[in-house]
Scaffold this motif. Structure first.
Motif, PDB file in Angstrom:
ATOM      1  N   ASN A 412       0.869  -1.357  -0.233  1.00 45.83           N
ATOM      2  CA  ASN A 412      -0.264  -0.029   0.215  1.00 45.83           C
ATOM      3  C   ASN A 412       1.376   1.329   0.001  1.00 45.83           C
ATOM      4  O   ASN A 412       0.194   2.463   0.800  1.00 45.83           O
ATOM      5  CB  ASN A 412      -0.880  -0.142   1.255  1.00 45.83           C
ATOM      6  N   GLU A 414       2.018   4.439  -1.845  1.00 43.38           N
ATOM      7  CA  GLU A 414       1.104   5.147  -3.031  1.00 43.38           C
ATOM      8  C   GLU A 414       2.666   5.666  -3.394  1.00 43.38           C
ATOM      9  O   GLU A 414       3.976   6.305  -2.921  1.00 43.38           O
ATOM     10  CB  GLU A 414       1.470   6.894  -2.593  1.00 43.38           C
ATOM     11  N   GLU A 416       4.734   8.429  -5.325  1.00 47.77           N
ATOM     12  CA  GLU A 416       4.795  10.272  -6.278  1.00 47.77           C
ATOM     13  C   GLU A 416       4.849  10.305  -6.933  1.00 47.77           C
ATOM     14  O   GLU A 416       4.208  11.645  -7.592  1.00 47.77           O
ATOM     15  CB  GLU A 416       6.223  10.064  -4.119  1.00 47.77           C
ATOM     16  N   ARG A 439      -3.589   2.635  -9.482  1.00 48.61           N
ATOM     17  CA  ARG A 439      -4.923   3.578  -8.704  1.00 48.61           C
ATOM     18  C   ARG A 439      -3.636   4.811  -8.100  1.00 48.61           C
ATOM     19  O   ARG A 439      -2.677   5.335  -8.053  1.00 48.61           O
ATOM     20  CB  ARG A 439      -4.809   3.003  -7.415  1.00 48.61           C
ATOM     21  N   THR A 440      -4.226   5.772  -8.645  1.00 49.88           N
ATOM     22  CA  THR A 440      -3.554   7.381  -8.131  1.00 49.88           C
ATOM     23  C   THR A 440      -5.453   8.100  -8.366  1.00 49.88           C
ATOM     24  O   THR A 440      -6.717   7.950  -8.788  1.00 49.88           O
ATOM     25  CB  THR A 440      -3.468   7.851  -9.050  1.00 49.88           C
TER      26      THR A 440
END
Ligand code: ADP
Ligand code: MG
Length: 717
Positions: A412, A414, A416, A439-440
């Motif tokens: 999980n 993210e 950048e 996913r973003t």
């Protein structure tokens, strides 16, 4: 639903098959059926033919044959029309299992034994009637012959009998018995498919389909069940596609400019010339990435067609681009692959390929997390070789290119600055995993999926409705055709001699076996057994390695590395090498129990060799020498087209033989449905209708839940 009243030992064996609940059992589909649907009266038997006979044991006894030192069990059986003899050798326990008066169903070849019909070592099964006061109870006394369609409840020798893929010391009889016991529960299964969809496409309910897939009365039952179950997968795929497409409408992406100079530098640094097909595919990808809308492209190419280097060109441009935030001055690309071995291999080779560029590369798998620039950082002024343990967060935030397994999404973290997400061997991933990578929030990365799945372009478009497709339809020049041979057992020694010669000449060898553990019951070759044999007997002087899914990731790694470094000469492995592994120095692919694999899968194995300049070979050994098996395998000798082979696979398999081991690898049910244009079309139409009507699926809670489960389901080993 827990399976109650199953002994601990059985439960453990079931667990090995991935079965823990009654539900799991119900969803453990057979892969083929034996057809016992015709019962022949003894009166009508013909010697030389196979037949199924149902009758009553009149006499049974075992005796030792003094001359041959074996035991012989003989029974006399009648069905009211005549008498038949049944003979078994060296199975004295049968005389304890079967008693005079038992009603038994037999299946086997009929011989003429001095004027009496006889069956030798037939498959047999006691018949249990459905209820104690069934008319059959009295039936025999009235000399009523047992004929087709009577209310008998034989599971193993009557009608269409299911066969399951088993590896864990469980017999077909046991698993059928267990499934029979829980099959009633199929009625309680909640059908998540909307009724309107079911009606429009005229599909069975889920419960019915499950019942019929296990215990069909006719081929029609099997077809109908298969159709329903295939539809499920297609429908969920389409629903997902529709949802992604709706989402994508509002997404923007960071445009990646085409860096001509750097791309040229990279291409010139390669030890080979790109094929035209590679150039074209790369260009299509780069063109998509220049846009401010997310790319959604599928790169399709048979094994060995050189997809990785095309992906590298895309990653290079992404990594050197400004990216979204420009905070760290460059964009990020991620490459997700289905196995640790493959991740490692891509990491090593991509580090080498990008040697001349200032690109930071990281590796994230469950067991290993590292970066290629670590030594530089660490050694600046320190001169210590000590390696620091990094976590995924550090790597993901500090690399331009991250290569990894599904560990990438599990943690999980993210990205950048993610501008490009690539998924290798995309069919190995669940849709959810693919989606998670991309996913973003407002900005979506460009998405490239890569696959060697042999399906035609038009179908790929229909199936992955949300994707554009690029195809590499050309293998690199100078590749020699792999010489493929089906090797009979008596030539095994010769094959070993040949292998020895190749190894002496510096080459390496893969040996593939269907199983990990010895499973003498089935007579299937296992990796451990084969390893022992080659290591201790056949090639005592050579270094042999063993690779399978139950090894620890570290062990796998070490072995793979030793193989790639040519320290291990012969690698005995399960199908874990099927995906992606690239060992150009390996020239022999030897496959044991080849008849247990589908043609398309064998083709994937074969694609592991023939990658370098040397002539390569694929030797197929089969457990069965039936004409059917041999002609199926011979298709590989003449044919080198993955798609054609997959299609042939379907043709060669008899009716019903389309299901693979439930969820492993690339389920054959899916392959089958890939060829069903009509069903794909229906699935697409129905999905569109439904999403148009209720985009959030709020009116369809069962479907919504199923979709969630399905998204989570990973097609991983
Ligand atoms: P796949 O499409 O199966 O993923 P890979 O990308 O692993 O194939 O490439 C297979 C092998 O072919 C690799 O060793 C790679 O270096 C080599 N290769 C790729 N493109 C070419 C080319 N144009 N000419 C010669 N060899 C190539
Ligand atoms: Mg590959």
């Amino acid at each position: 639903m827990k399976i109650s009243r199953v002994g601990a030992a059985t439960a453990k064996k079931l667990k090995k098959l991935g079965i823990a609940t009654a539900r799991d059992l119900l969803f453990y589909f057979p892969f083929r059926y034996d057809d016992f649907s015709e019962v022949t009266l003894i009166r009508d038997l013909r010697s030389g033919a196979r037949a199924n006979v149902v009758g009553r044991i009149e006499l049974i006894q075992s005796k030792r044959s003094p001359r041959k030192r074996m035991s012989v069990t003989e029974a006399l059986v009648t069905d009211g029309t005549d008498v038949m003899k049944v003979i078994w050798f060296n199975q004295p326990f049968i005389a304890r299992n079967l008693r005079v008066g038992d009603r038994v169903s037999f299946s086997g070849k009929i011989e003429d034994d001095y004027g009496v019909f006889a069956m030798k070592s037939p498959a047999y099964e006691k018949i249990f009637k459905k209820s104690p006061n069934s008319p059959l109870r009295q039936g025999y006394g009235g000399q009523v012959p047992f004929v087709k369609g009577e209310n008998m409840d034989a599971v193993h020798t009557q009608g269409l009998v299911p066969n399951y893929h088993l590896t864990a010391n469980i017999t077909q009889k046991q698993i059928r018995f267990l499934i029979k016991r829980v099959i009633g529960l199929s009625e309680k299964i909640n059908d998540w498919l909307p009724e309107e969809t079911r009606e429009n496409v005229r599909l069975l309910s889920l419960g019915d389909a499950i019942k019929k897939i296990h215990f069909p009365k006719s081929q029609k039952d099997i077809d109908a069940a298969k159709r329903r179950l295939s539809f499920d997968e297609l429908f969920l795929t389409q629903i997902q596609s529709q949802m992604i497409r709706e989402d994508a409408k509002s997404c923007v992406s960071a445009p990646v400019p085409f860096l001509e100079k750097e791309t040229k530098k990279f291409v010139d640094s390669l030890p080979f010339k790109l094929t035209d097909a590679q150039r074209k595919a790369a260009w299509e990808i780069l063109r998509d990435m220049r846009k401010d809308r997310p790319m959604a492209r599928l790169l399709q190419g048979d094994v060995g067609s050189g997809k990785t280097v095309v992906a590298c060109i895309a990653m290079l441009n992404a990594a050197l681009s400004g990216g979204q935030a420009l905070r760290r001055g460059s964009g990020q690309a991620v490459l997700m692959v289905p196995t640790e071995i493959l991740a490692k291999q891509h990491y090593d080779s991509i580090c080498k390929l990008f040697n001349g560029f200032d690109i930071k590369i990281g590796l994230v798998t469950r067991s290993e997390k590292k970066v290629n620039y670590e030594s530089e950082i660490m050694n600046k002024g320190l001169k210590s070789k000590k390696t620091k343990k990094h976590n995924s967060l550090f790597i993901i935030h500090n690399s331009n290119i991250v290569i990894g397994t599904h560990a990438l999404i599990q943690e999980n973290v993210e990205f950048e600055n993610l501008v490009l997400a690539i998924i290798d061997e995309q069919h190995r991933f669940g849709v959810e995993q693919r989606a998670a990578l991309a996913r973003t929030d407002a900005r979506a990365p460009h998405l490239l999926s890569m696959t060697a799945t042999p399906i035609p372009r038009s179908l790929a478009l229909a199936l992955y409705g949300d994707l554009d497709v690029s195809v590499i339809n050309e293998t690199p020049k100078g590749r020699k055709k792999i010489i493929t041979r089906v090797v009979p057992e008596e030539k095994r020694e010769k094959a070993y001699e040949f292998i020895r010669g190749q190894v002496k000449a510096g080459r390496q060898v893969f040996v593939i076996c269907p199983l990990i553990d010895i499973s003498d019951k089935l007579g299937v070759k296992s990796v451990k057994e084969e390893f022992e044999k080659l290591d201790k007997k056949v090639f005592k002087d050579l270094k042999i390695g063993m690779l399978h899914g139950r090894l620890k990731p570290k062990e796998k790694d070490g072995i793979m590395r030793d193989f790639l470094d040519n320290k291990i000469k012969i690698l005995v492995s399960t199908s874990v090498v099927e995906v992606g592994v690239d060992a150009p120095n390996a020239t022999i692919m030897m496959i044991e129990g080849a008849d247990r694999f589908g043609l398309a899968q064998l083709h994937q194995f074969r694609g592991r060799v023939g990658r370098g300049e040397h002539q390569s070979y694929c030797f197929l050994f089969a457990d069965s020498d039936s004409e059917k098996t041999l002609s199926r395998l011979r298709a590989l000798v003449d044919n080198n087209d993955g798609f054609a082979l997959a299609k042939m696979d379907l043709k060669f398999r008899g009716p019903g033989e389309v299901y693979g081991t439930a969820q492993k690898g690339f389920p054959e049910m899916k392959i089958a449905s890939l060829f069903d244009y009509e069903l794909i079309k229906s699935a697409k139409e129905e999905a569109e209708k439904l999403i148009k009507k209720d985009g959030g699926l709020d009116g369809y809670p069962a479907l919504k839940e199923k979709l969630g489960e399905w998204r989570k389901k990973a097609h991983l080993e």
